[in-house]
Design a protein around this motif. Structure first.
Motif, PDB file in Angstrom:
ATOM      1  N   GLN A   1       0.831  -1.201   0.065  1.00  0.00           N
ATOM      2  CA  GLN A   1       0.199   0.009  -0.032  1.00  0.00           C
ATOM      3  C   GLN A   1       1.003   1.392  -0.053  1.00  0.00           C
ATOM      4  OE1 GLN A   1      -3.096   0.251  -0.216  1.00  0.00           O
ATOM      5  NE2 GLN A   1      -4.096  -1.696   0.299  1.00  0.00           N
ATOM      6  N   ARG A   2       1.893   1.407   0.720  1.00  0.00           N
ATOM      7  CA  ARG A   2       2.768   2.494   0.684  1.00  0.00           C
ATOM      8  C   ARG A   2       3.477   2.679  -0.315  1.00  0.00           C
ATOM      9  NH1 ARG A   2       3.951   0.589   6.345  1.00  0.00           N
ATOM     10  NH2 ARG A   2       5.948  -0.315   5.697  1.00  0.00           N
ATOM     11  N   LEU A   3       3.768   1.549  -0.957  1.00  0.00           N
ATOM     12  CA  LEU A   3       4.602   1.885  -2.268  1.00  0.00           C
ATOM     13  C   LEU A   3       3.671   2.209  -3.574  1.00  0.00           C
ATOM     14  CD1 LEU A   3       7.058   1.028  -4.454  1.00  0.00           C
ATOM     15  CD2 LEU A   3       5.971  -1.227  -4.596  1.00  0.00           C
ATOM     16  N   PHE A   4       2.513   1.630  -3.433  1.00  0.00           N
ATOM     17  CA  PHE A   4       1.536   2.203  -4.417  1.00  0.00           C
ATOM     18  C   PHE A   4       1.051   3.721  -4.192  1.00  0.00           C
ATOM     19  CE2 PHE A   4      -0.368  -1.022  -7.593  1.00  0.00           C
ATOM     20  CZ  PHE A   4       0.605  -1.911  -7.234  1.00  0.00           C
ATOM     21  N   ALA A   5       0.973   4.123  -3.014  1.00  0.00           N
ATOM     22  CA  ALA A   5       0.622   5.493  -2.643  1.00  0.00           C
ATOM     23  C   ALA A   5       1.857   6.494  -2.919  1.00  0.00           C
ATOM     24  CB  ALA A   5       0.525   5.709  -1.159  1.00  0.00           C
ATOM     25  N   SER A   6       2.812   6.164  -2.788  1.00  0.00           N
ATOM     26  CA  SER A   6       3.966   6.976  -2.952  1.00  0.00           C
ATOM     27  C   SER A   6       4.576   7.095  -4.506  1.00  0.00           C
ATOM     28  CB  SER A   6       5.278   6.440  -2.404  1.00  0.00           C
ATOM     29  OG  SER A   6       5.826   5.222  -2.540  1.00  0.00           O
ATOM     30  N   HIS A   7       4.367   5.753  -5.323  1.00  0.00           N
ATOM     31  CA  HIS A   7       4.914   5.905  -6.621  1.00  0.00           C
ATOM     32  C   HIS A   7       3.738   5.561  -7.756  1.00  0.00           C
ATOM     33  CE1 HIS A   7       8.794   5.491  -4.618  1.00  0.00           C
ATOM     34  NE2 HIS A   7       9.264   5.823  -5.657  1.00  0.00           N
ATOM     35  N   VAL A   8       2.637   5.058  -7.520  1.00  0.00           N
ATOM     36  CA  VAL A   8       1.451   4.950  -8.213  1.00  0.00           C
ATOM     37  C   VAL A   8       0.453   6.180  -8.139  1.00  0.00           C
ATOM     38  CG1 VAL A   8      -0.341   3.434  -9.287  1.00  0.00           C
ATOM     39  CG2 VAL A   8       1.914   2.382  -8.354  1.00  0.00           C
ATOM     40  N   GLY A   9      -0.002   6.343  -7.031  1.00  0.00           N
ATOM     41  CA  GLY A   9      -1.032   7.437  -6.736  1.00  0.00           C
ATOM     42  C   GLY A   9      -2.097   6.896  -6.354  1.00  0.00           C
ATOM     43  N   VAL A  10      -2.476   5.564  -6.412  1.00  0.00           N
ATOM     44  CA  VAL A  10      -3.719   5.142  -5.724  1.00  0.00           C
ATOM     45  C   VAL A  10      -3.348   3.543  -5.255  1.00  0.00           C
ATOM     46  CG1 VAL A  10      -5.276   6.171  -7.381  1.00  0.00           C
ATOM     47  CG2 VAL A  10      -3.992   3.956  -8.231  1.00  0.00           C
ATOM     48  N   GLY A  11      -4.254   3.038  -4.552  1.00  0.00           N
ATOM     49  CA  GLY A  11      -4.082   1.728  -3.915  1.00  0.00           C
ATOM     50  C   GLY A  11      -4.016   0.716  -4.976  1.00  0.00           C
ATOM     51  N   PRO A  12      -3.482  -0.475  -4.478  1.00  0.00           N
ATOM     52  CA  PRO A  12      -3.313  -1.764  -5.501  1.00  0.00           C
ATOM     53  C   PRO A  12      -4.831  -2.309  -5.686  1.00  0.00           C
ATOM     54  CG  PRO A  12      -2.696  -2.219  -3.208  1.00  0.00           C
ATOM     55  CD  PRO A  12      -2.689  -0.737  -3.311  1.00  0.00           C
ATOM     56  N   LYS A  13      -5.871  -2.200  -4.671  1.00  0.00           N
ATOM     57  CA  LYS A  13      -7.189  -2.637  -5.041  1.00  0.00           C
ATOM     58  C   LYS A  13      -7.679  -1.792  -6.070  1.00  0.00           C
ATOM     59  CE  LYS A  13     -11.545  -3.517  -2.743  1.00  0.00           C
ATOM     60  NZ  LYS A  13     -12.204  -3.611  -1.454  1.00  0.00           N
ATOM     61  N   TRP A  14      -7.621  -0.526  -6.092  1.00  0.00           N
ATOM     62  CA  TRP A  14      -8.065   0.239  -7.186  1.00  0.00           C
ATOM     63  C   TRP A  14      -7.539   0.175  -8.503  1.00  0.00           C
ATOM     64  CZ3 TRP A  14      -7.046   3.778 -10.872  1.00  0.00           C
ATOM     65  CH2 TRP A  14      -7.911   4.722 -11.225  1.00  0.00           C
ATOM     66  N   VAL A  15      -6.442  -0.314  -8.743  1.00  0.00           N
ATOM     67  CA  VAL A  15      -6.025  -0.660  -9.874  1.00  0.00           C
ATOM     68  C   VAL A  15      -6.378  -1.997 -10.323  1.00  0.00           C
ATOM     69  CG1 VAL A  15      -3.603  -1.408 -11.010  1.00  0.00           C
ATOM     70  CG2 VAL A  15      -3.670   0.553  -9.391  1.00  0.00           C
ATOM     71  N   ILE A  16      -6.510  -3.017  -9.572  1.00  0.00           N
ATOM     72  CA  ILE A  16      -7.321  -4.180  -9.803  1.00  0.00           C
ATOM     73  C   ILE A  16      -8.355  -3.948 -10.131  1.00  0.00           C
ATOM     74  CG2 ILE A  16      -7.830  -6.597  -9.017  1.00  0.00           C
ATOM     75  CD1 ILE A  16      -5.371  -6.331  -6.899  1.00  0.00           C
ATOM     76  N   LEU A  17      -9.337  -3.222  -9.586  1.00  0.00           N
ATOM     77  CA  LEU A  17     -10.784  -2.924 -10.037  1.00  0.00           C
ATOM     78  C   LEU A  17     -10.655  -2.204 -11.316  1.00  0.00           C
ATOM     79  CD1 LEU A  17     -12.295  -2.343  -6.685  1.00  0.00           C
ATOM     80  CD2 LEU A  17     -12.553  -4.445  -7.963  1.00  0.00           C
ATOM     81  N   ARG A  18      -9.921  -1.045 -11.629  1.00  0.00           N
ATOM     82  CA  ARG A  18      -9.844  -0.232 -12.612  1.00  0.00           C
ATOM     83  C   ARG A  18      -9.460  -1.237 -13.906  1.00  0.00           C
ATOM     84  NH1 ARG A  18     -10.569   4.960 -13.442  1.00  0.00           N
ATOM     85  NH2 ARG A  18     -12.360   4.333 -12.065  1.00  0.00           N
ATOM     86  N   TYR A  19      -8.565  -1.889 -13.829  1.00  0.00           N
ATOM     87  CA  TYR A  19      -8.331  -2.885 -15.159  1.00  0.00           C
ATOM     88  C   TYR A  19      -9.472  -3.857 -15.274  1.00  0.00           C
ATOM     89  CZ  TYR A  19      -3.624  -1.003 -15.492  1.00  0.00           C
ATOM     90  OH  TYR A  19      -2.454  -0.258 -15.926  1.00  0.00           O
ATOM     91  N   ARG A  20     -10.302  -4.193 -14.315  1.00  0.00           N
ATOM     92  CA  ARG A  20     -11.250  -5.203 -14.554  1.00  0.00           C
ATOM     93  C   ARG A  20     -12.289  -4.206 -15.445  1.00  0.00           C
ATOM     94  NH1 ARG A  20     -13.077  -7.838  -8.764  1.00  0.00           N
ATOM     95  NH2 ARG A  20     -11.485  -9.552  -8.566  1.00  0.00           N
ATOM     96  N   ILE A  21     -12.636  -3.045 -14.966  1.00  0.00           N
ATOM     97  CA  ILE A  21     -13.565  -2.288 -15.967  1.00  0.00           C
ATOM     98  C   ILE A  21     -13.286  -1.984 -17.241  1.00  0.00           C
ATOM     99  CG2 ILE A  21     -14.411   0.037 -15.697  1.00  0.00           C
ATOM    100  CD1 ILE A  21     -15.860  -1.904 -13.736  1.00  0.00           C
ATOM    101  N   HIS A  22     -11.860  -1.702 -17.395  1.00  0.00           N
ATOM    102  CA  HIS A  22     -11.456  -1.545 -18.752  1.00  0.00           C
ATOM    103  C   HIS A  22     -11.618  -2.660 -19.610  1.00  0.00           C
ATOM    104  CE1 HIS A  22      -8.124   1.878 -17.922  1.00  0.00           C
ATOM    105  NE2 HIS A  22      -9.440   2.331 -17.716  1.00  0.00           N
ATOM    106  N   GLU A  23     -11.458  -3.672 -18.990  1.00  0.00           N
ATOM    107  CA  GLU A  23     -11.707  -4.858 -20.012  1.00  0.00           C
ATOM    108  C   GLU A  23     -13.103  -5.366 -20.188  1.00  0.00           C
ATOM    109  OE1 GLU A  23      -9.945  -9.601 -20.417  1.00  0.00           O
ATOM    110  OE2 GLU A  23      -9.182  -8.340 -18.924  1.00  0.00           O
ATOM    111  N   ALA A  24     -13.969  -4.834 -19.130  1.00  0.00           N
ATOM    112  CA  ALA A  24     -15.405  -5.034 -19.459  1.00  0.00           C
ATOM    113  C   ALA A  24     -15.986  -3.979 -20.571  1.00  0.00           C
ATOM    114  CB  ALA A  24     -16.058  -4.912 -18.181  1.00  0.00           C
ATOM    115  N   LEU A  25     -15.466  -2.713 -20.517  1.00  0.00           N
ATOM    116  CA  LEU A  25     -15.787  -1.582 -21.414  1.00  0.00           C
ATOM    117  C   LEU A  25     -15.186  -2.250 -22.679  1.00  0.00           C
ATOM    118  CD1 LEU A  25     -16.704   1.249 -21.338  1.00  0.00           C
ATOM    119  CD2 LEU A  25     -14.314   1.894 -21.337  1.00  0.00           C
ATOM    120  N   GLU A  26     -13.891  -2.930 -22.828  1.00  0.00           N
ATOM    121  CA  GLU A  26     -13.665  -3.331 -24.324  1.00  0.00           C
ATOM    122  C   GLU A  26     -14.302  -4.381 -24.591  1.00  0.00           C
ATOM    123  OE1 GLU A  26      -9.115  -3.433 -25.787  1.00  0.00           O
ATOM    124  OE2 GLU A  26      -9.531  -5.081 -24.333  1.00  0.00           O
TER     125      GLU A  26
END
Length: 336
Positions: free
Chosen positions: A261-286
Motif C-alpha cells: 500500500q505504501r509503495l503504491f501511494a508513493s509511486h502509483v498514486g492509488v492503492g493496489p485494490k483500485w488498480v485491480i478494479l480499474r483494469y477489470r472495468i477497462h476489460e469489461a468496457l472493451e
C-alpha cells in the motif's frame, strides 16, 4: 535499414465509445525517446476542428498525464480549457488556479489552429482521476499529451508522492518548477511562447514529439528502484488475470500488504485494490465494445473470468463507473 523502434499501443482501452471520438478528432500516439520509454506509455496527440461542441468520456488509467493544450475560440477561450475553467478530475476536484505567466498564454489573432480567434495555451499535470473523466471540445484546438506508465511519474517529480497529484489538475510548474511554466522572457506577455510554443505550434508531429522529449529529458528521470518495482507490479496486474486480490499481489512482490500500500501511494498514486478494479472495468468496457446486437457479450462468463463473485457485482461496478449498466452501454453502441 533504420530500426523504427517499438510501435505505440493501438488499443482504445478506457475511452468510452472510441469510434465516436475517432470520427470527430485526429488522434495519434507516438513513442518517446529511448531514455524515456521505461517510464512512459506514449505521447498522445489530438487535433480537432468542430462545428458543434462534443464531450468525450474516459475511464482513467492509473497513470499521471502531462497535458499541453491549445484552443482557438471566436470571442473567448474554450469552456474545457483546464487552466482557465473548472476541470473535472475524480468527479469533484477543480483545476488549481495560476496566472498566464506560469501555465498559459492568451492572444488574439491568426494562429495554426484558427484565424481571428482567441488562442489559449496551457500546460498542466493531470493526476489520476478517480471517476469518469469528461472533457468538452469546442471550436479548434490541439492537445499534446504525455501518458506516464503507472509508477513512472515520480522519477521526474521526486519531491512529492504521486498520491499528492491524485484527483487534481495543477499547473505544470507545480511539479516541474517555474522554468517549466512555458513563458518566454522576451516575448509579448500575452503571446504563446517558450515551452508552450515549442510543443504546440508545430504542425509536424515529429517536431512536437521532439519538444516533449527535450522537456522530459531535461527533468529526469532520476534513478528510483521503487519506481521500477511499482511499474513491474502494475504491469503484472494489467497482464495477469489471476492477480485478483491485494494479498496475492503482495505475495508476488514479496511485501506485506501494508508495505505494498505504501509503495503504491508513493509511486502509483492509488492503492493496489483500485488498480485491480480499474483494469477489470477497462476489460469489461472493451468487451462491451467488441460485441454486437446479434452476439452480445456473455456477462456472467466475463464476470467470472475477471474474478467477480457474480454478474451483479460486475454490473454494479460498471454502472458506478460509466453511468449505465453494461447491457445498456453495449446496446447503445450497436445502434447505427
Amino acid at each position: 535499414m533504420t530500426d523504427p523502434g517499438p510501435a505505440p499501443r493501438r488499443d482504445t482501452r478506457g475511452i468510452v465509445d472510441p469510434a465516436e471520438l475517432l470520427a470527430r478528432v485526429r488522434f495519434r500516439r507516438h513513442v518517446p525517446a529511448p531514455g524515456l520509454r521505461p517510464y512512459l506509455e506514449h505521447y498522445w496527440l489530438i487535433d480537432w476542428d468542430l462545428a458543434e461542441p462534443y464531450a468525450t468520456h474516459v475511464v482513467p488509467h492509473p497513470s499521471v498525464n502531462v497535458v499541453f493544450e491549445r484552443t482557438a475560440e471566436p470571442g473567448g477561450p474554450a469552456d474545457g480549457n483546464p487552466a482557465a475553467a473548472e476541470s473535472r478530475v475524480g468527479g469533484s476536484a477543480g483545476a488549481d488556479s495560476a496566472g498566464a505567466d506560469s501555465t498559459g498564454a492568451d492572444s488574439t489573432g491568426a494562429d495554426s489552429t484558427g484565424a481571428d480567434s482567441t488562442v489559449t495555451d496551457s500546460a498542466v499535470v493531470s493526476g489520476i482521476g478517480l471517476e469518469l473523466f469528461t472533457k468538452k471540445l469546442t471550436g479548434r484546438g490541439r492537445v499534446c499529451g504525455v501518458q506516464f506508465r503507472p509508477g513512472g511519474f515520480r522519477p521526474f517529480a521526486p519531491a512529492w508522492p504521486v498520491s499528492h497529484w491524485t484527483g487534481r489538475i495543477v499547473p505544470l510548474a507545480a511539479a516541474f518548477g517555474s522554468e517549466a511554466g512555458g513563458g518566454g522572457g522576451d516575448a509579448h506577455p500575452g503571446s504563446p511562447s517558450g515551452l508552450l510554443a515549442r510543443v504546440l505550434s508545430p504542425d509536424d508531429d515529429h517536431a512536437r514529439v521532439a519538444a516533449l522529449d527535450a522537456f522530459l529529458l531535461a527533468h529526469g528521470p532520476a534513478a528510483d528502484p521503487a519506481a521500477e518495482q511499482a511499474m513491474a507490479l502494475v504491469d503484472l496486474v494489467r497482464t495477469d488475470r489471476t492477480v485478483r486480490r491485494v494479498s496475492a499481489l503482495a505475495r508476488a512482490a514479496g511485501l506485506s500488504p501494508r508495505s505494498l500500500q505504501r509503495l503504491f501511494a508513493s509511486h502509483v498514486g492509488v492503492g493496489p485494490k483500485w488498480v485491480i478494479l480499474r483494469y477489470r472495468i477497462h476489460e469489461a468496457l472493451e468487451r462491451a465494445e467488441s460485441g454486437s446486437a446479434a452476439t452480445p457479450p456473455d456477462w456472467a462468463a466475463l464476470a467470472a473470468d475477471l474474478g467477480y463473485s457474480d454478474q451483479a457485482h460486475l454490473v454494479r461496478d460498471f454502472t458506478a463507473t460509466i453511468g449505465v449498466p453494461p447491457t445498456a452501454y453495449a446496446r447503445a453502441l450497436s445502434v447505427p
